[in-house]
Design a protein around this motif. Structure first.
Motif: not given
Length: 797
Positions: A117-133
């Motif tokens: 879903k994020v890929e559909k709306f995120r503008k190129p270059g935007t940071l995308i990170t996960s808080n997974t442990s």
């Protein structure tokens, strides 16, 4: 830096405890935040088009977060920077965000569906990170676009995000190096975090080593036949770790959570020589069967209830019988010796020298820890300092594993490990054989660590931006007494570090302040008053005041209070800039000293206030005078005068303590146009030094003492007195509370003057000192001081 990014708006996907906490911490530093979660599955037909019902989950979770303790927000206004939404209706809004942080449930399939879903709306270059442990970072970005992968990494915050300083950054092979550089710098400067760069290995660094250490101590507690309260006393402050120790920490984190992480390490690290020995215990099964997971279920290893005498009591699980019994007293000769040692090095050495079961637990746990971390380099990190940083910031240890090892001695540490039948890595054995004495050393004020890859000492990257006073100890102090040490921190700036217990302000500390200012005025640019201890200062030496008052040595008390007032005024009216660097607890006299410096450069986590009322006294170091002066400067003709005085009166009379530097502005303790806040506590002294140099460059002029303080006299005194009496009549305060409050009002209003009058600072200091001294002769004040000294809690009488 190649990648000049600006983070103005952040999207946080997932509004659980961690997600809401992360959202509020970004809001703390001024970012606009979009917090989203799922649409409820159980909506009725008539609710499906109702926006409020569709946002029910995120609304409820955020409302819970805002009310939670400890407060995740610096200030009540912070929550207004967070807007709420859901994944179905609001995902398109992420196109306006500069950083998207995913904090959804720990399932790979769910996380991947969110990224789609994020890929559909995120503008190129935007940071995308996960808080997974727990999920390998590289698996999360599989199947995503090149731009997504390039800007993707793991950002592992620790709970609660405002307070726990660790932020682990975990890049993938596809992550752009400039993104890693940006995250490391941004987390340090703007989020105030201890940044640790991790490899993409199970549990990363802090949890891998911290959970191992807990499992090891739990096993040793069983093997040595100790009680859980004994283990907790041995592995708490006596060993430089939080007072939760090990089992209480497990209750705090959640026994189910700890078990899951430990099992994850065991399952995913088949080559981990110690993790594969983690044993399932009967008592863990027992707790799981009963769903007693610790604090969240109000029962775990410990629980609270009424004892046999009907009074509140704490009960502890007996690991062998699975019965709960009242917590017992803990007594070991080694623990007594550790508690008596003044330094952490002394405490650790006391345990290493000991022979009782308590000492055995510490020795065996340290031996295991040394072997374990030696074999994790370079598996989880190429640099040993990263492991120490992670344990200090993520588990709140005072020092990390390799720092413990330096205290014990490299060779002795190897012996402790081998005595347990454990194998230490070859690089450590070679290091010891070379005659090396420590994993760290300080050269010319620069702290260096041993790099096993090059077999040489290297400077810790980025350390040059911090001023760590420990790194100056090899140099001769400019001045030193029992209360303080004066360091030359370069560029003509001095730093005075308090060295009294809890940095309390006694005669020796006041002497060190006066002497430091005198030295600074004779050839230096200025002075910073700051330290690296957990707290700036807990205030005046209460025992000294109590002893003088009990002996009715009022002339000596008068002399002591004058000396304190003269010292704070010396800080205000010196010929060079004096900058206070408050952090942690900054109470009573510590607060007054900060208020009298030319500027305060404060850590965001500063808990500051004038708390003297709690022990039956009033501020005596210029606190009342300073509030009167600041009220005078704020006065505008008309009705705003009395409310301005009332606010300051309540701050003192109610012993209000700001729970962040942001709240200290509301209380009038920090000044908006002068004092400033630094989010990373480790940067406070360096920033205070910069403030000195900026003031000198701007042309610092010694200020003149003020004789133009407008006080309101009876105009305000009548109003405050009526308020005090009504509180007393309503039963909200005691007679003694009312007496103290009346004395505060009298000093703050400039006494019983018939009309508003201009007075000098000295006039107000004299009123304040008289109020303080008169209360020292009151039986009820002495009872309050005695109660605080004996129990650490205020007495209401």
């Amino acid at each position: 830096m190649e990648n000049k990014r600006a983070i103005k708006k952040v999207a946080v996907l997932g509004a659980g405890v961690m997600g809401a906490g992360i959202a509020l911490h970004f809001a703390n530093i001024g970012c606009e935040v979009l917090l989203m979660d799922i649409v409820p599955f159980d909506l009725k037909e008539e609710e499906k088009n109702n926006p409020k019902m569709r946002n029910r989950i995120v609304n409820d979770l955020f409302a819970f977060a805002v009310k939670s303790k400890p407060n995740p927000a610096y200030h009540a206004s912070v929550a207004s920077r967070v807007s709420l939404g859901n994944f179905d209706d609001d995902m398109e809004k992420i196109k306006d965000c500069d950083w998207i942080i995913e904090v959804v449930v720990e399932r790979l399939d769910i996380k991947k569906s969110v990224y789609e879903k994020v890929e559909k709306f995120r503008k190129p270059g935007t940071l995308i990170t996960s808080n997974t442990s727990g999920i390998p970072i590289h698996m999360l970005s599989e199947g995503r676009s090149e731009d997504f992968k390039k800007n993707f990494a793991g950002t592992h915050f620790f709970n609660p995000p405002r307070y726990l300083r660790l932020l682990e950054i975990i890049p993938t092979p596809s992550t752009d190096p400039s993104v890693v550089d940006f995250l490391m710098e941004y987390g340090d400067k703007y989020l105030g975090k201890e940044m640790v760069l991790c490899k993409d290995t199970p549990a990363f660094i802090a949890n891998r080593v911290g959970v191992y250490a807990m499992e090891r101590i739990i096993q040793l507690t069983v093997d040595l036949g100790l009680t859980i309260e004994e283990a907790d006393k041995l592995t708490g402050p006596a060993l430089g770790r939080p007072k939760t120790g090990t089992f209480k920490l497990s209750d705090l984190v959640g026994i189910d959570t700890g078990t899951k992480v430990a099992q994850g390490i065991k399952d995913n690290c088949p080559d981990d020589e110690q993790a594969k020995n983690f044993k399932p215990h009967k008592f863990i099964e027992f707790l799981h069967e009963n769903k007693w997971f610790g604090n969240k279920s109000k029962k775990g290893y410990y629980y609270k209830d009424k004892g046999a005498d009907g009074k509140p009591a704490v009960f502890a699980l007996r690991l062998d019988t699975l019965q709960y019994e009242p917590v017992g007293k803990v007594k070991f000769a080694s623990l007594d010796a550790a508690n008596q040692a003044e330094t952490l090095a002394g405490k650790v050495k006391a345990f290493v020298k000991g022979t009782d079961k308590g000492a055995q637990l510490v020795q065996k746990s340290l031996g295991g820890l040394f072997a374990y971390v030696s074999n994790r380099v370079p598996e989880i990190s190429d640099a040993l300092y990263a492991i120490d940083d992670a344990l200090r910031a993520g588990f709140a240890w005072d020092i990390g594993p390799f720092q413990y090892w330096d205290i014990v001695g490299v060779q002795k540490g190897i012996e402790l490990a081998e005595a347990e039948g454990l194998t230490v890595s070859n690089w450590v054995k070679e290091f010891a054989a070379s005659g090396a004495t420590g994993f760290y050393k300080v050269e010319d004020g620069v702290r260096k660590y041993y790099d096993q890859a090059t077999k040489s000492y290297k400077s810790i990257p980025g350390a040059e931006t911090f001023i760590i006073l420990d790194n100056y100890r090899e140099k001769k102090a400019v001045y030193k007494n029992t209360g303080g040490t004066l360091h030359d921190i370069g560029d003509g700036v001095l730093c005075l570090e308090f060295t009294s217990k809890m940095n309390s302000l006694g005669g020796d500390v006041l002497e060190s302040i006066n002497k430091s200012i005198e030295i600074a005025e004779k050839g230096y640019n200025g002075l910073v008053i700051g330290n690296d201890a957990p707290n700036f200062s807990v205030g005046a030496n209460l025992m000294m005041i109590f002893m003088m008052a009990m002996e009715q040595e009022y002339d000596e008390l008068d002399f002591a209070i004058r000396a304190f007032q003269n010292t704070t005024m010396r800080a205000r009216y010196s010929s060079v800039p004096v900058i206070a660097a408050p952090h942690g607890m900054t109470l009573g006299g510590g607060c007054e000293l900060s208020m009298h410096a030319d500027r305060a450069v404060a850590s965001a986590e500063t808990y500051i206030g004038l708390v003297e009322v709690g022990v039956g006294l009033v501020p005596g170091g210029g606190g009342i005078k300073e509030f009167a002066l600041r009220a005078s400067d704020d006065f505008v003709n008309g009705d705003t005068q009395i409310p301005s005085i009332q606010d300051r009166f309540l701050a003192i009379a109610m012993a209000k303590v700001a729970t962040s530097a942001a709240e200290a502005y509301d209380l009038g303790i920090f000044r908006k146009n002068k004092d400033r806040v630094v989010v990373n506590a480790k940067r406070v002294i360096a920033e205070a030094k910069k403030e000195v140099l900026d003031m000198v460059a701007a042309g610092y002029t010694q200020p003149a003492r003020r004789k133009d303080v407008t006080v309101l006299g009876r105009t305000a005194l009548g109003s405050l007195t009526v308020g005090v009496e009504s509180f007393k009549m309503g039963g909200y305060i005691s007679d003694h509370d009312a007496k103290i409050a009346s004395k505060i009002a009298y000093a703050l209003c400039g006494g019983d003057l018939s009309s508003p009058t201009q007075v000098s600072e000295q006039y107000l200091l004299d009123l304040e000192r008289e109020a303080f001294l008169s209360l020292c002769g009151e039986k009820k004040t002495l009872e309050r001081i005695q109660a605080m000294l004996q129990t650490g809690k205020p007495l209401r009488n």
